[in-house]
Scaffold this active site. Sequence first.
Site, PDB file in Angstrom:
ATOM      1  N   ARG A  18       0.828  -1.214   0.000  1.00 21.29           N
ATOM      2  CA  ARG A  18       0.000   0.000   0.000  1.00 21.29           C
ATOM      3  C   ARG A  18       0.859   1.261   0.000  1.00 21.29           C
ATOM      4  NH1 ARG A  18      -3.894  -0.335   4.782  1.00 21.29           N
ATOM      5  NH2 ARG A  18      -2.056  -1.309   5.690  1.00 21.29           N
ATOM      6  N   ASN A  36      -6.161  -2.873   1.607  1.00 21.28           N
ATOM      7  CA  ASN A  36      -6.141  -4.331   1.637  1.00 21.28           C
ATOM      8  C   ASN A  36      -7.579  -4.823   1.655  1.00 21.28           C
ATOM      9  OD1 ASN A  36      -3.350  -4.523   1.800  1.00 21.28           O
ATOM     10  ND2 ASN A  36      -3.324  -4.581   4.018  1.00 21.28           N
TER      11      ASN A  36
END
Length: 93
Positions: A18, A36
Amino acid sequence: MATQRIFVSGRVQGVTYRDWTVRTAKKFGLTGWVRNLSDGRVEILADGEEEAIGQLVEACREGPTMARVDNVSAVHDTDKPVKGFTKRFTASV
């Protein structure tokens, strides 16, 4: 301008995917977010020039050093993200 929702599977959680996505998307001048998913994938919503989104999709096939990317899929989307590119919390699928 275009918007795409991108899904990345493999070993992509717990490997800074990320954070890497936020840096990479900003480098390409995109807005959007990354999070996620509870099934182990990473979801990205990217908005900007089509060429820049294409560059992000290609970069996602490699990902950060510790990642192992098995699959990347991208579909056009109509959602419009807010300004900037942010990291979001995990979402249920």
